[in-house]
Design an enzyme around this catalytic site. Sequence first.
Site, PDB file in Angstrom:
ATOM      1  N   GLU A  25     -16.799 -24.869  13.391  1.00 17.04           N
ATOM      2  CA  GLU A  25     -16.597 -23.790  13.590  1.00 17.04           C
ATOM      3  C   GLU A  25     -16.950 -22.365  14.774  1.00 17.04           C
ATOM      4  O   GLU A  25     -17.864 -22.611  15.134  1.00 17.04           O
ATOM      5  CB  GLU A  25     -16.795 -23.266  12.237  1.00 17.04           C
ATOM      6  N   LYS A  86     -13.401 -11.789  12.294  1.00 18.68           N
ATOM      7  CA  LYS A  86     -13.840 -13.431  11.368  1.00 18.68           C
ATOM      8  C   LYS A  86     -12.788 -13.250  10.197  1.00 18.68           C
ATOM      9  O   LYS A  86     -11.714 -12.646   9.225  1.00 18.68           O
ATOM     10  CB  LYS A  86     -15.263 -12.364  10.308  1.00 18.68           C
ATOM     11  N   VAL A 106     -16.016 -21.211   7.298  1.00 18.59           N
ATOM     12  CA  VAL A 106     -15.744 -23.189   6.923  1.00 18.59           C
ATOM     13  C   VAL A 106     -14.816 -23.352   6.030  1.00 18.59           C
ATOM     14  O   VAL A 106     -13.820 -24.093   6.654  1.00 18.59           O
ATOM     15  CB  VAL A 106     -17.039 -22.956   6.347  1.00 18.59           C
ATOM     16  N   ASP A 138     -18.211 -11.626  -6.036  1.00 22.01           N
ATOM     17  CA  ASP A 138     -18.034 -12.015  -4.347  1.00 22.01           C
ATOM     18  C   ASP A 138     -18.361 -13.452  -4.422  1.00 22.01           C
ATOM     19  O   ASP A 138     -19.478 -14.009  -4.784  1.00 22.01           O
ATOM     20  CB  ASP A 138     -19.110 -10.761  -3.389  1.00 22.01           C
ATOM     21  N   SER A 140     -16.991 -16.346  -2.326  1.00 22.12           N
ATOM     22  CA  SER A 140     -16.405 -16.846  -0.608  1.00 22.12           C
ATOM     23  C   SER A 140     -15.383 -17.865  -1.225  1.00 22.12           C
ATOM     24  O   SER A 140     -15.468 -18.749  -1.698  1.00 22.12           O
ATOM     25  CB  SER A 140     -17.771 -17.529   0.048  1.00 22.12           C
ATOM     26  N   ALA A 141     -14.669 -18.270  -0.543  1.00 21.52           N
ATOM     27  CA  ALA A 141     -12.885 -18.581   0.045  1.00 21.52           C
ATOM     28  C   ALA A 141     -13.188 -19.576   0.269  1.00 21.52           C
ATOM     29  O   ALA A 141     -13.079 -20.902   0.421  1.00 21.52           O
ATOM     30  CB  ALA A 141     -11.915 -17.949   0.883  1.00 21.52           C
ATOM     31  N   ASP A 142     -14.645 -20.326   1.102  1.00 24.96           N
ATOM     32  CA  ASP A 142     -14.981 -21.290   1.276  1.00 24.96           C
ATOM     33  C   ASP A 142     -14.708 -22.708   0.277  1.00 24.96           C
ATOM     34  O   ASP A 142     -14.445 -23.305   0.129  1.00 24.96           O
ATOM     35  CB  ASP A 142     -16.636 -21.618   2.405  1.00 24.96           C
ATOM     36  N   LYS A 159     -27.807 -20.947   2.175  1.00 25.98           N
ATOM     37  CA  LYS A 159     -29.095 -20.558   1.696  1.00 25.98           C
ATOM     38  C   LYS A 159     -28.554 -19.709   0.757  1.00 25.98           C
ATOM     39  O   LYS A 159     -27.831 -19.272  -0.209  1.00 25.98           O
ATOM     40  CB  LYS A 159     -28.333 -19.645   3.369  1.00 25.98           C
TER      41      LYS A 159
HETATM   42  N1  PSU Z   1     -23.341 -19.351   5.819  1.00 30.84           N
HETATM   43  C1  PSU Z   1     -24.469 -19.016   6.569  1.00 30.84           C
HETATM   44  N2  PSU Z   1     -24.102 -19.647   7.910  1.00 30.84           N
HETATM   45  C2  PSU Z   1     -23.281 -18.935   8.474  1.00 30.84           C
HETATM   46  C3  PSU Z   1     -22.041 -18.124   7.169  1.00 30.84           C
HETATM   47  C4  PSU Z   1     -22.644 -18.439   6.363  1.00 30.84           C
HETATM   48  O1  PSU Z   1     -26.132 -19.779   6.213  1.00 30.84           O
HETATM   49  O2  PSU Z   1     -22.929 -18.984   9.741  1.00 30.84           O
HETATM   50  C5  PSU Z   1     -20.464 -18.126   7.694  1.00 30.84           C
HETATM   51  C6  PSU Z   1     -19.508 -19.394   7.628  1.00 30.84           C
HETATM   52  O3  PSU Z   1     -19.151 -19.204   9.364  1.00 30.84           O
HETATM   53  C7  PSU Z   1     -18.996 -19.114   6.825  1.00 30.84           C
HETATM   54  C8  PSU Z   1     -19.083 -17.445   6.133  1.00 30.84           C
HETATM   55  O4  PSU Z   1     -17.839 -19.702   6.372  1.00 30.84           O
HETATM   56  O5  PSU Z   1     -19.800 -17.640   6.845  1.00 30.84           O
HETATM   57  C9  PSU Z   1     -18.436 -17.639   5.046  1.00 30.84           C
HETATM   58  O6  PSU Z   1     -18.750 -16.478   4.874  1.00 30.84           O
HETATM   59  P1  PSU Z   1     -18.013 -15.021   3.121  1.00 30.84           P
HETATM   60  O7  PSU Z   1     -19.511 -15.188   2.322  1.00 30.84           O
HETATM   61  O8  PSU Z   1     -17.736 -14.021   3.876  1.00 30.84           O
HETATM   62  O9  PSU Z   1     -17.282 -16.232   2.792  1.00 30.84           O
HETATM   63 MN    MN Z   2     -17.960 -12.860   0.080  1.00 28.54          MN
END
Ligand code: PSU
Ligand code: MN
Length: 305
Positions: A25, A86, A106, A138, A140-142, A159
Amino acid sequence: MNQFLKIHPEVQQALQDKKPVVALESTIISHGMPYPKNVETALAVEDVVRQNGAIPATIAIMNGKCHVGLSKEQVEFFGKEKEVWKVSLRDMPYVISKQLYGATTVAATMRISAMAGIKIFVTGGIGGVHRGAETSMDISADLTEMAQTSVAVVSAGVKSILDIGLTLEYLETKGIPVVTYQQDEFPSFYSRKSGFNSPLRLNTPAEIAALLHTKWSLGLNGNVLIANPVPPEYEVPTEKMEEHIRQALAAASKQNIKGKEVTPFILQYIAEHTKGESLEANIALIKHNAKVGAEIATAYTSVKL
Ligand code: PSU
Ligand code: MN
């Protein structure tokens, strides 16, 4: 081929020859680590993938296309340039149609990998259910992407800026197998421990490749999350990280950080306040994930149909 896809010739050749390919990524480059360590790490990770017998394909968006496989200069650009979006799934049509620069999360990297036919993707940490999600919503869309797209992700667990327990519950609800490599406990990125048992454990790349092949042959679409614990010599104790994480979350709340800014804000805060120790762990664990990911990609290509 999809008109919005631009696959690097080396990656294209490897896919055609059914050789192992590992997707990487770019949000981690543009928004997850400071320059120049971000560029050094991204290039080192590509080398580790190669040394372990696979072709790396770093994914990012530019000039209205999803690029699968970047040159060194392009990796350098995404590490330095400030005007990089992003990009999660929500942002893809906007950034592509406006021909902006986009570093893929991701979720977006998984989707583009799937378009290109790549099955294994290596990262550091995934997004998940945030602490306090019961009020902030909140998530994540992941995670929703993992439920529907058939690409495996190798990460160092989740994490603890996130609510690990809720994230594991969400993954269970969505039918996503969570496999920890060579230990019983699910790891928490900087630490090999999390306090949560891993739903599944496997000990070899061949076993993981067999699981992937079986899942997808059964018509069970979606991701398998492979959690690969940080090497012990780079581990940062959870108690030590917890203090920094609490401070980062408090600062985010005080500054009213919301939406897509939350994760990059917290990552940056922690990197600054741990004086490089967390960054060293971060770099070591991604390289280790790249090794294991390349081994899994190699094993996957030799699964007997
Ligand atoms: N968590 C980490 N390191 C990262 C990310 C998440 O420990 O670099 C990054 C990844 O690209 C992940 C994104 O897909 O943050 C998730 O962002 P959000 O929580 O806004 O969906
Ligand atoms: Mn988010």
